[in-house]
Scaffold this active site. Structure first.
Site, PDB file in Angstrom:
ATOM      1  N   TYR A 151       0.885  -1.169   0.000  1.00 13.24           N
ATOM      2  CA  TYR A 151       0.000   0.000   0.000  1.00 13.24           C
ATOM      3  C   TYR A 151       0.915   1.208   0.000  1.00 13.24           C
ATOM      4  O   TYR A 151       1.690   1.390   0.947  1.00 13.24           O
ATOM      5  CB  TYR A 151      -0.883   0.015   1.258  1.00 13.24           C
ATOM      6  N   THR A 177      -1.164  -1.762  -4.452  1.00 12.15           N
ATOM      7  CA  THR A 177      -2.628  -1.746  -4.346  1.00 12.15           C
ATOM      8  C   THR A 177      -3.120  -0.310  -4.290  1.00 12.15           C
ATOM      9  O   THR A 177      -2.744   0.444  -3.381  1.00 12.15           O
ATOM     10  CB  THR A 177      -3.066  -2.514  -3.084  1.00 12.15           C
ATOM     11  N   ASP A 179      -6.577   0.523  -4.754  1.00 17.56           N
ATOM     12  CA  ASP A 179      -8.043   0.605  -4.639  1.00 17.56           C
ATOM     13  C   ASP A 179      -8.509   0.899  -3.220  1.00 17.56           C
ATOM     14  O   ASP A 179      -9.671   0.732  -2.895  1.00 17.56           O
ATOM     15  CB  ASP A 179      -8.679  -0.705  -5.135  1.00 17.56           C
ATOM     16  N   HIS A 269     -10.485  -6.269  -5.553  1.00 15.98           N
ATOM     17  CA  HIS A 269     -10.114  -6.636  -4.179  1.00 15.98           C
ATOM     18  C   HIS A 269     -11.033  -7.746  -3.657  1.00 15.98           C
ATOM     19  O   HIS A 269     -11.350  -7.808  -2.474  1.00 15.98           O
ATOM     20  CB  HIS A 269     -10.194  -5.393  -3.289  1.00 15.98           C
TER      21      HIS A 269
HETATM   22  C1  LIG Z   1      -8.660 -12.336   3.654  1.00 12.08           C
HETATM   23  C2  LIG Z   1      -8.219 -11.453   2.530  1.00 12.08           C
HETATM   24  C3  LIG Z   1      -7.198 -10.533   2.758  1.00 12.08           C
HETATM   25  C4  LIG Z   1      -6.762  -9.713   1.725  1.00 12.08           C
HETATM   26  N1  LIG Z   1      -5.741  -8.864   1.963  1.00 12.08           N
HETATM   27  C5  LIG Z   1      -5.275  -8.094   0.958  1.00 12.08           C
HETATM   28  C6  LIG Z   1      -4.202  -7.204   1.190  1.00 12.08           C
HETATM   29  O1  LIG Z   1      -3.667  -7.108   2.298  1.00 12.08           O
HETATM   30  N2  LIG Z   1      -3.786  -6.437   0.147  1.00 12.08           N
HETATM   31  C7  LIG Z   1      -4.370  -6.512  -1.096  1.00 12.08           C
HETATM   32  O2  LIG Z   1      -3.959  -5.801  -2.011  1.00 12.08           O
HETATM   33  N3  LIG Z   1      -5.392  -7.352  -1.329  1.00 12.08           N
HETATM   34  C8  LIG Z   1      -5.855  -8.141  -0.339  1.00 12.08           C
HETATM   35  N4  LIG Z   1      -6.894  -8.988  -0.580  1.00 12.08           N
HETATM   36  C9  LIG Z   1      -7.472  -9.077  -1.942  1.00 12.08           C
HETATM   37  C10 LIG Z   1      -6.805 -10.187  -2.756  1.00 12.08           C
HETATM   38  O3  LIG Z   1      -5.495  -9.823  -3.103  1.00 12.08           O
HETATM   39  C11 LIG Z   1      -7.543 -10.463  -4.074  1.00 12.08           C
HETATM   40  O4  LIG Z   1      -7.659  -9.274  -4.812  1.00 12.08           O
HETATM   41  C12 LIG Z   1      -8.923 -11.096  -3.905  1.00 12.08           C
HETATM   42  O5  LIG Z   1      -8.963 -11.949  -2.785  1.00 12.08           O
HETATM   43  C13 LIG Z   1      -9.264 -11.903  -5.146  1.00 12.08           C
HETATM   44  O6  LIG Z   1     -10.527 -12.447  -5.074  1.00 12.08           O
HETATM   45  P1  LIG Z   1     -10.834 -13.967  -4.632  1.00 12.08           P
HETATM   46  O7  LIG Z   1     -10.686 -14.015  -3.154  1.00 12.08           O
HETATM   47  O8  LIG Z   1     -12.244 -14.150  -5.086  1.00 12.08           O
HETATM   48  O9  LIG Z   1      -9.869 -14.902  -5.341  1.00 12.08           O
HETATM   49  C14 LIG Z   1      -7.357  -9.807   0.442  1.00 12.08           C
HETATM   50  C15 LIG Z   1      -8.381 -10.722   0.227  1.00 12.08           C
HETATM   51  C16 LIG Z   1      -8.814 -11.531   1.242  1.00 12.08           C
HETATM   52  C17 LIG Z   1      -9.912 -12.528   0.970  1.00 12.08           C
HETATM   53  O1  LIG Z   2      -8.687  -7.466   4.212  1.00 10.68           O
HETATM   54  C1  LIG Z   2      -8.330  -6.942   3.155  1.00 10.68           C
HETATM   55  O2  LIG Z   2      -8.931  -7.149   2.087  1.00 10.68           O
HETATM   56  C2  LIG Z   2      -7.186  -6.064   3.103  1.00 10.68           C
HETATM   57  O3  LIG Z   2      -6.837  -5.695   2.034  1.00 10.68           O
HETATM   58  C3  LIG Z   2      -6.430  -5.605   4.287  1.00 10.68           C
HETATM   59  C4  LIG Z   2      -6.134  -4.260   4.391  1.00 10.68           C
HETATM   60  C5  LIG Z   2      -5.439  -3.806   5.486  1.00 10.68           C
HETATM   61  C6  LIG Z   2      -5.006  -4.669   6.449  1.00 10.68           C
HETATM   62  C7  LIG Z   2      -5.279  -5.999   6.313  1.00 10.68           C
HETATM   63  C8  LIG Z   2      -5.983  -6.468   5.225  1.00 10.68           C
END
Ligand SMILES: Cc1cc2nc3c(=O)[nH]c(=O)nc-3n(C[C@H](O)[C@H](O)[C@H](O)COP(=O)(O)O)c2cc1C
Ligand SMILES: O=C(O)C(=O)c1ccccc1
Length: 377
Positions: A151, A177, A179, A269
């Site tokens: 981020y 990221t 978004d 996301h």
């Molecule tokens: C539990 C969880 C935590 C996530 N944490 C982040 C994150 O810290 N940074 C980020 O850019 N995307 C995060 N994402 C988004 C994922 O990178 C991804 O874009 C998304 O999960 C894709 O969709 P899907 O779960 O249907 O495969 C997170 C998604 C989930 C489910």
């Molecule tokens: O949970 C998330 O999707 C995510 O992107 C996130 C953002 C900040 C801290 C931890 C997870």
């Protein structure tokens, strides 16, 4: 404030009894603390976009070609100089130690052994250096295939410190990221009072940055003041490939290319930021048209089957990411669970290529994809 307990050590299900990625969600749901399951499965507001991502794939059919395949198929791709055995990578997901005590270490070992790229989240509960060491140890004869998710921090000194950590660990690309000018509102988390990590679980990459709460998630600044100039400054501070994660509007795709990004990850996301953002696969054709082949376009969101991967590749994506299925595999079986999730997808992609008369991802073309009425599951 309610923090979920760490999960009990799950019984790894016998691999042959789990047939597909969706079954891993069912198993994980039974094993995880319900508060953490909700955190993973949930999304923003009404969760319209969470459902739309999978539905987007369900509304596409594959129209196969006959009598032109081969018994030898090659699923490998090279993404920003990093080889992968599959056109699939692990999208960044936070807090793996909530899913399994081995956390990101298990994920890294599984990804390394499967020959796929893992994206280490900035909010990982193991430091990127330790994740890289685990990947190296798992497969000593190969450089670890790791990307780092960042981020952008308004304090560019903090951004620089994180970039240096990722570089020092041997990460080969940055997924930035964009978004999250503010964090998405997850009503499940609000209802559950989930707003903190349990004692002992820390965002290890954030430990000794400036700020008063070492390792705390609040160290991550989400800022709506970020602009393209911050990206320019990041570009100047590293020679790593920069992939922008979360651009959805084709005009932003054009601007990103003009700012010298190396690639785009078309992502909403997983429906966790702006609810009612369209399904990523529905946005893919317009984004590809905007980018016009100047950089690779990756996609994530709702990929659960080999046919989903093949549809995205046929439309023109270079590779796709999986998010939740990785966490579910990890919860169900640690390293073996993540490995099995990847191997299930590998088998499904290979089988789908064979049935479509394709020998490699490059054989897939948009004419193989047709819009169809979605068949209810
Ligand atoms: C539990 C969880 C935590 C996530 N944490 C982040 C994150 O810290 N940074 C980020 O850019 N995307 C995060 N994402 C988004 C994922 O990178 C991804 O874009 C998304 O999960 C894709 O969709 P899907 O779960 O249907 O495969 C997170 C998604 C989930 C489910
Ligand atoms: O949970 C998330 O999707 C995510 O992107 C996130 C953002 C900040 C801290 C931890 C997870």
């Amino acid at each position: 404030m309610t923090a979920p307990a760490l999960p009990r050590l799950p019984e790894a299900p016998a691999a042959h009894t789990v047939l597909n990625l969706r079954e891993y969600e069912t198993i994980a749901r039974g094993l995880l603390d319900p508060i953490f399951y909700d955190y993973v499965a949930g999304g923003a507001r009404d969760e319209v976009t969470v459902r739309a991502n999978e539905h987007g794939f369900a509304r596409l059919g594959l129209l196969p070609r006959m009598l032109r395949g081969s018994d030898t198929r090659d699923l490998g791709v090279t993404l920003f100089g990093t080889p992968s055995s599959l056109p699939v990578f692990l999208s960044p997901t936070a807090f793996h130690r909530l899913a399994h005590p081995d956390g990101e270490l298990a994920t890294a070992r599984a990804a390394a052994k499967a020959g796929v790229i893992m994206t280490v989240g900035m909010a990982s509960t193991t430091s990127v250096a330790d994740v890289a060491a685990a990947a190296r140890q798992a497969v000593p004869d190969r450089a670890p295939a790791l990307w780092f998710q960042l981020y952008l921090q308004p304090d560019m000194a903090v951004t620089r410190a994180l970039v240096r950590r990722a570089e020092a660990a041997g990460c080969t690309a940055l997924l930035v990221t964009v978004d999250s000018p503010v964090l998405g509102i997850h009503e499940r988390n609000k209802r559950n009072g989930f707003n903190d990590l349990p004692p002992g679980v820390v965002c290890e990459n954030l430990r000794d940055l400036t700020g008063s709460e070492p390792g705390h998630i609040r160290q991550i600044a989400m800022s709506a003041d970020l602009g393209w100039d911050h990206l320019d400054r990041l570009r100047e501070m590293t020679s790593l490939p920069v992939v922008l994660k979360g651009v959805l509007h084709p005009e932003d795709g054009r601007i990103a290319v003009a700012h010298g990004v190396d690639g785009l990850l078309l992502s909403n996301h997983g429906g966790r930021q702006l609810d009612t953002a369209p399904a990523t696969v529905d946005l893919l054709p317009d984004m590809l048209a905007a980018v016009a082949g100047r950089v690779p376009v990756l996609l994530d969101g709702g990929v659960r089957r080999g046919t989903d991967v093949v549809k995205a590749l046929a439309l023109g994506a270079t590779a796709v990411g999986i998010g939740r299925p990785v966490v579910y595999g990890l919860a169900a079986g640690g390293e073996d669970g993540v490995r099995h999730v990847v191997d299930l997808l590998r088998e499904e992609i290979d089988h789908t290529l064979a049935l479509c008369g394709a020998t490699a991802p490059r054989d897939l073309t948009p004419d193989l994809v047709r819009t169809v009425p979605a068949v209810p599951r």
